[in-house]
Design a protein around this motif. Sequence first.
Motif, PDB file in Angstrom:
ATOM      1  N   GLY A 313       0.806  -1.220   0.000  1.00 59.15           N
ATOM      2  CA  GLY A 313       0.000   0.000   0.000  1.00 59.15           C
ATOM      3  C   GLY A 313       0.837   1.267   0.000  1.00 59.15           C
ATOM      4  N   ALA A 314       2.157   1.117   0.044  1.00 61.85           N
ATOM      5  CA  ALA A 314       3.033   2.295   0.169  1.00 61.85           C
ATOM      6  C   ALA A 314       2.802   3.275  -0.983  1.00 61.85           C
ATOM      7  N   TRP A 315       2.707   2.755  -2.203  1.00 63.53           N
ATOM      8  CA  TRP A 315       2.534   3.656  -3.356  1.00 63.53           C
ATOM      9  C   TRP A 315       1.216   4.430  -3.284  1.00 63.53           C
ATOM     10  N   VAL A 316       0.213   3.833  -2.650  1.00 61.14           N
ATOM     11  CA  VAL A 316      -1.084   4.515  -2.511  1.00 61.14           C
ATOM     12  C   VAL A 316      -0.957   5.673  -1.522  1.00 61.14           C
ATOM     13  N   ARG A 317      -0.304   5.394  -0.385  1.00 63.05           N
ATOM     14  CA  ARG A 317      -0.133   6.452   0.625  1.00 63.05           C
ATOM     15  C   ARG A 317       0.762   7.575   0.083  1.00 63.05           C
TER      16      ARG A 317
ATOM     17  N   LEU B 139      -4.710   9.163  -7.176  1.00 65.05           N
ATOM     18  CA  LEU B 139      -3.818   8.202  -7.841  1.00 65.05           C
ATOM     19  C   LEU B 139      -3.371   8.756  -9.188  1.00 65.05           C
ATOM     20  N   GLY B 140      -4.298   9.405  -9.907  1.00 64.90           N
ATOM     21  CA  GLY B 140      -3.941   9.954 -11.218  1.00 64.90           C
ATOM     22  C   GLY B 140      -2.958  11.106 -11.085  1.00 64.90           C
ATOM     23  N   ASP B 141      -3.247  12.001 -10.176  1.00 67.58           N
ATOM     24  CA  ASP B 141      -2.439  13.215 -10.018  1.00 67.58           C
ATOM     25  C   ASP B 141      -1.538  13.118  -8.784  1.00 67.58           C
ATOM     26  N   ASP B 144       4.391   9.491 -10.135  1.00 64.45           N
ATOM     27  CA  ASP B 144       4.520   8.867 -11.463  1.00 64.45           C
ATOM     28  C   ASP B 144       4.034   7.418 -11.406  1.00 64.45           C
ATOM     29  N   GLU B 145       4.402   6.745 -10.330  1.00 60.50           N
ATOM     30  CA  GLU B 145       3.994   5.341 -10.217  1.00 60.50           C
ATOM     31  C   GLU B 145       2.479   5.210 -10.141  1.00 60.50           C
ATOM     32  N   SER B 146       1.857   6.062  -9.320  1.00 62.81           N
ATOM     33  CA  SER B 146       0.401   5.917  -9.142  1.00 62.81           C
ATOM     34  C   SER B 146      -0.327   6.264 -10.437  1.00 62.81           C
ATOM     35  N   ASN B 151      -3.499   4.512 -14.943  1.00 64.76           N
ATOM     36  CA  ASN B 151      -3.734   4.463 -16.390  1.00 64.76           C
ATOM     37  C   ASN B 151      -3.918   3.027 -16.875  1.00 64.76           C
ATOM     38  N   VAL B 152      -3.097   2.124 -16.351  1.00 68.50           N
ATOM     39  CA  VAL B 152      -3.243   0.708 -16.711  1.00 68.50           C
ATOM     40  C   VAL B 152      -4.634   0.207 -16.312  1.00 68.50           C
ATOM     41  N   ALA B 153      -5.060   0.574 -15.102  1.00 67.44           N
ATOM     42  CA  ALA B 153      -6.336   0.070 -14.577  1.00 67.44           C
ATOM     43  C   ALA B 153      -7.532   0.604 -15.367  1.00 67.44           C
TER      44      ALA B 153
END
Lengths: 346, 239
Positions: A313-317, B139-141, B144-146, B151-153
């Motif tokens: 979940g790290a990338w989400v936080r 997640l969009g904004d 870069d990873e999110s 975008n994939v989702a």
Amino acid sequence: MATASAHHTARTQADEAADEAARTAAYEVVFDAAVAADERIEPRDWMPDAYRSTLVRQIAQHAHSEIIGMQPEANWITRAPSLRRKAILMAKVQDEAGHGLYLYSAAETLGVGRDELLDKLHSGRQKYSSIFNYPTLTWADVGAIGWLVDGAAITNQVPLCRCSYGPYARAMIRVCKEESFHQRQGYELLLALSQGTPEQHAMAQDAVDRWWWPSLMMFGPPDDESSHSAQSMAWKIKRHSNDELRQRFVDIAVPQAESLGLTLPDPDLVWNEERGHHDFGAIDWTEFWDVLKGNGPCNDQRITQRRRAHEEGAWVREAAAAYADKHTSPAVGTTSTTGETGATRA
Amino acid sequence: MTLTVNTAAALALGDDALVLSHRLGEWAGHAPVLEEEVALANIALDLLGQARVLLSMAGDEDELAYLREERAFRNLQLVEQPNGDFAHTIARQLYFSTYQRLLYAHLASGDGEFAPLAAKAVKEVAYHQDHAEQWTLRLGDGTDESRARMNVAVQALWRFTGEMFQPLDGVDVDWDAMQTAWLESVGDVLRRATLTVPEGPRTGAWTAGAGRQGLHTESFGRMLAEMQHLHRSHPGASW
């Protein structure tokens, strides 16, 4: 102020240390009097360092138990055998997440953030209740957890509603209300199984056989071996001893087991007229210490799942934090109050 | 089982709610942050509540949930898609909640059989849609990873979205107008989230109302196996 600072520089460090000690002693008198008078200690009040660290340890362990405790029950959400039971179980697991939130917030009032506490949980420096290191093998385990584990938790937690530390005591009032609903649903689930088909009855009995002794261990080691008890009682963080609470739980559970039509797996369990309590058999403390040390059936599994959820979940936080940074620019909404823009608008 | 028109519609809408609730329930204990444990469970519970009302309009809720075979389920393929990462779960929720919000707002304003349920559900669904929208923006904004994951989702689930607007017998809605409103709403959220609005096909051999006709995707059978196993192991037992 000039006089004060001149005066200050003239003083020696030894004087300051003596003043500090005198102040602490005076604060301590006020603190002790408040505890003695059953007043609540609040976050901005002075408190001894050891009181603060004891509370942080206990509240953190309690919060960790709530979120680790979600796992054995969540294990059955996707297999709940009726939609009604599924709704009840989902609501219960959700409540536990909510209890985790209140308790981490209560710990925060003592100056320790949730991230720091989670880090200690994930690295094994803080513990959670050992009961959650046992597996939920059948649907009846969901009932046994509600009836016995939540029942034991309530017995422990009701006195905490009168704990000397205000934020913890107030969080516990709400937690206990919800826990008593959890216990009732567990009892009712087991009753349905006990009165159901022979297979369902056997499932219920098996679950009670497996959860009874670990539930008794939830009250902690016997009083003469409990390392933190005496000081916690003096501070009114704790109100009753481990053995007193354990006895209270046994006395409540025995008639409930009879109403359920299930037996408790203890041949020595008998009413003692003289004591006015049930006598019960010896607890296997070797097992308790062993599970506590990490050798229970699910210790690794529970902490691994917790760590994985946190890491995945790290990338989400991080995304939420990055978004907040981008969108809380001080320029937005404040420009109209600055001279130039304000003037233009006026 | 012979179904009247409204029973078939109740089943379709009920199965959507039941199946998505189940998928969201799979998150319990795995969410990225404690607040999301509470939020995802909340959405799952709302949907389960809707499912129970709708399935009860069509028959016995537990018989319908636990004793039908895969080919008898009438839910959209979108809602049965596995959770994937949090971005997939959010994209699925954005697509579905936007649809449910438009549909229930319409049904709530009428006086049909579904009006009472829709009036209650539309409030819940507005919250679900808002939650999905807020996360889509983050997640969009966000990083870069999110953005890449989101975008994939949104791209991966896009092909399941045409099915939502295949007319459903017994539900009196202008489906074309609803689709236009849906495209506008979802497109607006995706653009504000700095995401690419997908352009791929939204209908086709396996995406044109296939779920509503009982044709599902492979992971759905496993989901049902897990969901139904205990109930089916004790025929006739009550719980």
